[in-house]
Design a protein around this motif. Structure first.
Motif, PDB file in Angstrom:
ATOM      1  N   UNK A 119     -40.531  36.663  34.726  1.00 42.36           N
ATOM      2  CA  UNK A 119     -39.925  37.817  35.416  1.00 42.36           C
ATOM      3  C   UNK A 119     -38.624  37.155  36.159  1.00 42.36           C
ATOM      4  N   UNK A 120     -38.760  35.960  36.504  1.00 46.86           N
ATOM      5  CA  UNK A 120     -37.649  35.421  37.090  1.00 46.86           C
ATOM      6  C   UNK A 120     -36.488  34.952  36.284  1.00 46.86           C
ATOM      7  N   UNK A 121     -36.951  34.742  35.087  1.00 48.83           N
ATOM      8  CA  UNK A 121     -35.603  34.474  34.123  1.00 48.83           C
ATOM      9  C   UNK A 121     -34.744  35.465  34.107  1.00 48.83           C
ATOM     10  N   UNK A 122     -35.193  36.741  33.723  1.00 47.34           N
ATOM     11  CA  UNK A 122     -34.124  37.813  33.459  1.00 47.34           C
ATOM     12  C   UNK A 122     -33.192  38.096  34.788  1.00 47.34           C
ATOM     13  N   UNK A 123     -34.275  37.824  35.939  1.00 43.73           N
ATOM     14  CA  UNK A 123     -33.651  38.184  37.328  1.00 43.73           C
ATOM     15  C   UNK A 123     -32.492  37.368  37.682  1.00 43.73           C
ATOM     16  N   UNK A 124     -32.745  36.080  37.337  1.00 40.79           N
ATOM     17  CA  UNK A 124     -31.844  34.881  37.866  1.00 40.79           C
ATOM     18  C   UNK A 124     -30.326  34.949  37.051  1.00 40.79           C
ATOM     19  N   UNK A 167     -39.825  25.306  33.955  1.00 39.45           N
ATOM     20  CA  UNK A 167     -38.489  25.111  33.443  1.00 39.45           C
ATOM     21  C   UNK A 167     -38.567  25.411  31.959  1.00 39.45           C
ATOM     22  N   UNK A 168     -39.860  25.384  31.122  1.00 39.44           N
ATOM     23  CA  UNK A 168     -39.946  26.001  29.888  1.00 39.44           C
ATOM     24  C   UNK A 168     -39.514  27.388  29.843  1.00 39.44           C
ATOM     25  N   UNK A 169     -40.211  28.444  30.879  1.00 32.66           N
ATOM     26  CA  UNK A 169     -40.067  29.797  31.048  1.00 32.66           C
ATOM     27  C   UNK A 169     -38.470  30.076  31.234  1.00 32.66           C
ATOM     28  N   UNK A 170     -37.934  29.313  31.959  1.00 36.18           N
ATOM     29  CA  UNK A 170     -36.483  29.461  32.441  1.00 36.18           C
ATOM     30  C   UNK A 170     -35.375  28.742  31.700  1.00 36.18           C
ATOM     31  N   UNK A 171     -35.949  28.233  30.486  1.00 36.90           N
ATOM     32  CA  UNK A 171     -34.856  27.465  29.773  1.00 36.90           C
ATOM     33  C   UNK A 171     -33.855  28.421  29.222  1.00 36.90           C
ATOM     34  N   UNK A 172     -33.840  29.658  28.982  1.00 32.69           N
ATOM     35  CA  UNK A 172     -32.590  30.369  28.787  1.00 32.69           C
ATOM     36  C   UNK A 172     -31.495  30.613  29.878  1.00 32.69           C
TER      37      UNK A 172
END
Length: 243
Positions: free
Chosen positions: A98-103, A154-159
């Motif tokens: 969820x954080x990835x899209x938000x950030x 970090x894997x989930x946020x790699x985008x």
């Protein structure tokens, strides 16, 4: 937007090295350390860092927690959240996905903040952090160690840092022309083995369904066509020898 990884008061150099390695894996370059342990170039931090020993780890910055929260939009990571607004210090929270899209919409520099091995970030520190993130895990044992938590996050946020994911095993499905050629070859094979005509259409549909689920590569399709073709040739040769 720049995305840094911050580690607060890590107790063991090895965990700092592990986090640096995960950063290198997933495209993060800025390592911020608050009250770090001694990072001996001949010690376990560099030993655990892999290729991150060449850039991420030696280029780390040391700063205070006050500087961290004043210079970055901060996201603190925790296993213990408090699940309702009655325990608001760590609530509400997001998962890494969820954080990835938000950030992606945040302006300015971001710091992903990880705490101590044993206790994580304190409630006093969370009270000064902009956002909270929790990694979903089994309720029977939800606590991850520091290196694991950082690697998963970090894997989930790699985008946020990698425009295009590199995956050497990416699957390239054969194009439709190649698949149709295989189906034609299979049809010829069924005739060569004298499959009863009333059963051929059903057998051909079965192969289409199987390969439709399997998404074969071009090389796999070529290999299968070669096998069917070779089998036909051997069948024809055997029949010629009999006659």
């Amino acid at each position: 937007m720049g995305v840094a990884v911050a580690v607060v008061d890590a107790e063991t150099p090895g965990n700092v090295g592990t986090i640096a390695r995960a950063m290198k894996n997933f495209g993060f370059g800025s390592l911020q350390l608050v009250d770090p342990p001694d990072l001996d170039p001949d010690g376990e931090a560099y030993g655990f860092a892999g290729h991150a020993r060449e850039d991420v780890l030696p280029n780390h910055d040391v700063l205070t927690f006050d500087e961290l929260v004043s210079e970055f939009y901060t996201v603190g990571f925790t296993a213990m959240t408090g699940r309702d607004e009655g325990r608001h210090v760590r609530y509400p929270f997001k998962t890494p996905a969820e954080l990835a899209e938000h950030l992606a919409d945040v302006e300015g520099d971001i710091a992903l903040v990880f705490g101590r091995e044993g206790t994580g970030l304190s409630n006093e520190e969370f009270a000064r952090i902009d956002e909270v993130c929790s990694i979903p895990a089994s309720p029977d044992y939800p606590v991850l160690n520091l290196g694991q938590a950082a690697t998963v996050a970090l894997y989930e946020l790699r985008g946020l840092t990698l425009d295009e994911m590199h995956h050497p095993d990416r699957h390239d499905r054969a194009d439709e022309r190649a698949l149709e050629g295989l189906y034609d070859q299979f049809q010829s094979f069924l005739a060569a083995i004298d499959r009863p005509e009333e059963k051929r259409a059903k057998t051909e549909r079965m192969l289409r369904r199987v390969l439709g689920r399997a998404h074969p590569t071009g090389r796999e399709v070529t290999t299968l066509r070669g096998l069917f073709r070779r089998a036909e040739m051997q069948i024809d040769r055997a029949r010629d020898e009999e006659s």
